[in-house]
Design an enzyme around this catalytic site. Structure first.
Site, PDB file in Angstrom:
ATOM      1  N   ASP A 160       6.870  -5.587  10.283  1.00  0.00           N
ATOM      2  CA  ASP A 160       5.753  -4.990   9.533  1.00  0.00           C
ATOM      3  C   ASP A 160       4.500  -5.845   9.675  1.00  0.00           C
ATOM      4  OD1 ASP A 160       4.222  -3.521   7.820  1.00  0.00           O
ATOM      5  OD2 ASP A 160       5.307  -4.076   5.996  1.00  0.00           O
ATOM      6  N   ASP A 182       3.823   1.989  12.686  1.00  0.00           N
ATOM      7  CA  ASP A 182       4.013   0.921  11.698  1.00  0.00           C
ATOM      8  C   ASP A 182       5.504   0.746  11.474  1.00  0.00           C
ATOM      9  OD1 ASP A 182       3.963  -0.879   9.662  1.00  0.00           O
ATOM     10  OD2 ASP A 182       2.758   0.334   8.273  1.00  0.00           O
ATOM     11  N   HIS A 231       7.784  -7.745   3.969  1.00  0.00           N
ATOM     12  CA  HIS A 231       6.952  -8.400   2.946  1.00  0.00           C
ATOM     13  C   HIS A 231       7.566  -9.709   2.443  1.00  0.00           C
ATOM     14  CE1 HIS A 231       5.316  -4.085   1.962  1.00  0.00           C
ATOM     15  NE2 HIS A 231       4.992  -4.505   3.180  1.00  0.00           N
ATOM     16  N   GLU A 234      -4.165  -3.571   6.122  1.00  0.00           N
ATOM     17  CA  GLU A 234      -3.385  -2.404   5.681  1.00  0.00           C
ATOM     18  C   GLU A 234      -2.675  -2.731   4.372  1.00  0.00           C
ATOM     19  OE1 GLU A 234       0.354   0.117   5.452  1.00  0.00           O
ATOM     20  OE2 GLU A 234       0.132  -2.038   5.516  1.00  0.00           O
ATOM     21  N   GLU A 235      -2.133  -3.955   4.313  1.00  0.00           N
ATOM     22  CA  GLU A 235      -1.344  -4.343   3.129  1.00  0.00           C
ATOM     23  C   GLU A 235      -2.214  -4.495   1.880  1.00  0.00           C
ATOM     24  OE1 GLU A 235       1.737  -4.142   3.415  1.00  0.00           O
ATOM     25  OE2 GLU A 235       2.451  -4.858   5.357  1.00  0.00           O
ATOM     26  N   HIS A 277      -1.039  -1.745  12.389  1.00  0.00           N
ATOM     27  CA  HIS A 277      -1.788  -2.753  11.608  1.00  0.00           C
ATOM     28  C   HIS A 277      -1.338  -4.152  11.981  1.00  0.00           C
ATOM     29  CE1 HIS A 277       1.098  -3.903   8.292  1.00  0.00           C
ATOM     30  NE2 HIS A 277       1.547  -2.671   8.400  1.00  0.00           N
TER      31      HIS A 277
END
Ligand code: BES
Ligand code: ZN
Length: 390
Positions: A219, A281, A359, A253-254, A200
Site C-alpha cells: 500500500d 492501489d 498501514h 492519498e492516505e 499513490h
C-alpha cells in the site's frame, strides 16, 4: 503542611520535566509543515472530512487518525469543496462510449512481452527502504524525489526523436510532490481527451504517521512499481498514442485523497477532459480465501469503464477478474469520479481477501508476489494502448 512543602516542589519539577520532554519529543519527531497547518485554519484548525457523498464533519487531526485506525474511509475535502461542480457544467458532448471488445492486440502484445518482474523488485526494494513515505515527513519528500528521478531516467533513456514524452512534479501545500508523466497524443482532434493510469506513492504508519516505520510495500508501493513497469515498456518501445496518455503517482492519498483531489480539481478548472482513469492501489498480495484473481471494484466507479477493464483482463491477463467492493473514498479513483470523470479501480483480489498488514511496519515485500503484480502491469499497458487509439 510539611507534606505540602515536600510535594509542591516535586510536582513543579515533574511538570517542568514532562513539559520539556514533550517539547523535545515534538522537536525530534515532527517533520510536520507548520505552515500547512497554520494556513489551514477554518474551524479552529479542524479539517472538513467526508465519509459518504452526503456526510461531512469538521474533525481534529487526532479524530482523522482515528478514522484510519478504525478503517473508516474518508476524503479530506477542506481545500477541494468545489470538486465536481464545474466539469459537469462545461462538458457538452455526451458520455464517452467504451468499446465492446479489445482491438489492438498487435500493438499491445509486444509491449506485454517486454514486462519483467526484475525492475519491479529492484524498485520496490529501494522504495520500501525509506523509513516511511508519509506525505508530511521528510522521508515522504525524499521518496517522492527518488521516484521522480526514476521516471525522468526512463523519459531520458527513451530518447524520442519527436519529444512527445515528458514528466513533471506537481507541487502541493505539503512537502511530497505528485508526479505526472505524459505521452502527447498524435491526433490533434483528441488532444483534450486524456487517458490516466494512477497509483499513490505515499505510505502511512497509522500509529505514528510522521516518524513510524511504514514500508508500504503493498500500500501502495506495489501499485507504484506496477505502473512504473508499464510506463517503462511503453517508453522504451516508443509508444505513440493517438490520445494523450498520462501516468500519475499521487501524493497524500492516505491523508484523505489530497494529491489526487488537487490534480482532479486543477484538470476540472482548466477544462481538461479525462475519458478514462484506472487506479492501481495494492496489486501484490495473493490471499488464501479465493483462487488468485484481479479484484475489480464495482462501487463508486464508472460501470461502463469497469466492464471494459474486464474485457482487457480476459484478452491480456492470465488470471480472471472477481467483482468486489471497497467503500466510499477508498482510493484516488474516487477523486476523479467526484470530478465527473469515468474511473475504475483494480485491486489485488477480493477486498475481504486483501493484505491485512497495511498501514503498519509489517507491510513488507515478503508478503507479496511480483508475478501477481505483473498481471496488473499487463492491464495498465493494454488500458493505455487500447483506450488511447479507440
Ligand atoms: N490501499 C488502501 C485502500 C485498499 C484497502 C485497497 C484494501 C484495497 C484493499 C488505501 O490506501 C487506504 O488506506 N484507503 C483508506 C481511505 C483513505 C482515504 C485514507 C481506507 O481504505 O480506509
Ligand atoms: Zn492505505
Amino acid at each position: 503542611m510539611l507534606k505540602f512543602l515536600f510535594v509542591a516542589p516535586l510536582i513543579a519539577i515533574l511538570t517542568v520535566l514532562v513539559t520539556g520532554l514533550r517539547i523535545k519529543i515534538q522537536d525530534s519527531v515532527d517533520f510536520v509543515y507548520d505552515e500547512f497547518q497554520l494556513s489551514n485554519l477554518p474551524n479552529e484548525g479542524k479539517r472538513l472530512i467526508q465519509t459518504s457523498p452526503s456526510t461531512s464533519e469538521w474533525m481534529t487531526e487526532e479524530q482523522v487518525l482515528g478514522l484510519i485506525r478504525k478503517n473508516i474511509k474518508f476524503m479530506d475535502v477542506t481545500d477541494y469543496r468545489s470538486l465536481g461542480t464545474r466539469y459537469k457544467a462545461f462538458k457538452k458532448h455526451g458520455r464517452f462510449q467504451f468499446p465492446l471488445s479489445t482491438a489492438f492486440e498487435d500493438e499491445v502484445m509486444p509491449f506485454i512481452y517486454k514486462l519483467s518482474t526484475e525492475h519491479m523488485q529492484k524498485n520496490l526494494e529501494k522504495f520500501t527502504s525509506f523509513r516511511n513515505r508519509y506525505y508530511r515527513s521528510k522521508y515522504g519528500e525524499e521518496s517522492s524525489q527518488w521516484l521522480y528521478e526514476q521516471v525522468a531516467n526512463i523519459v531520458k533513456a527513451a530518447n524520442y526523436s519527436d519529444p512527445i514524452l515528458s514528466v513533471k512534479q506537481f507541487s502541493h501545500k505539503w512537502g511530497q510532490k505528485s508526479i505526472i508523466a505524459r505521452f502527447r497524443g498524435s491526433d490533434d482532434s483528441k488532444s483534450n481527451e486524456v487517458v490516466i493510469i494512477g497509483a499513490h506513492q505515499d505510505s502511512i504508519n497509522m500509529w505514528m504517521p510522521s516518524f513510524g516505520r511504514a514500508p508500504g510495500a503493498d500500500d501502495d508501493g506495489s501499485g507504484t512499481v506496477t505502473i512504473l513497469e508499464a510506463f517503462r515498456v511503453l517508453a522504451e518501445g516508443q509508444f505513440k498514442p493517438s490520445r494523450p496518455v498520462e501516468f500519475h503517482w499521487y501524493s497524500a492519498e492516505e491523508g484523505g485523497l489530497l494529491g489526487s483531489q488537487a490534480i482532479a480539481s486543477h484538470y476540472e478548472e482548466v477544462e481538461i477532459d479525462v475519458i478514462a482513469m484506472l487506479q492501481n492501489d495494492m496489486t501484490g498480495f495473493v490471499g488464501k480465501k479465493y483462487p488468485e484473481a484481479f479484484g475489480i471494484v464495482v462501487d463508486y466507479v464508472d460501470s461502463d469503464l469497469t466492464s471494459f477493464i474486464k474485457k482487457l483482463i480476459k484478452s491480456y491477463a492470465k488470471i480472471p477478474a472477481r467483482d468486489t467492493k471497497c467503500g466510499y473514498a477508498c482510493s484516488d479513483h474516487a477523486s476523479w469520479i467526484k470530478a465527473g470523470y469515468p474511473s475504475a479501480f483494480a485491486i489485488e483480489g477480493a477486498f475481504e481477501d486483501s493484505n491485512p498488514y497495511i498501514h503498519t511496519s509489517n507491510d513488507i515485500i515478503d508478503h507479496l508476489s511480483f508475478e501477481h503484480m505483473l498481471e496488473f502491469s499487463k492491464l495498465s499497458v493494454s488500458f493505455a494502448v487500447e483506450l488511447s487509439h479507440v
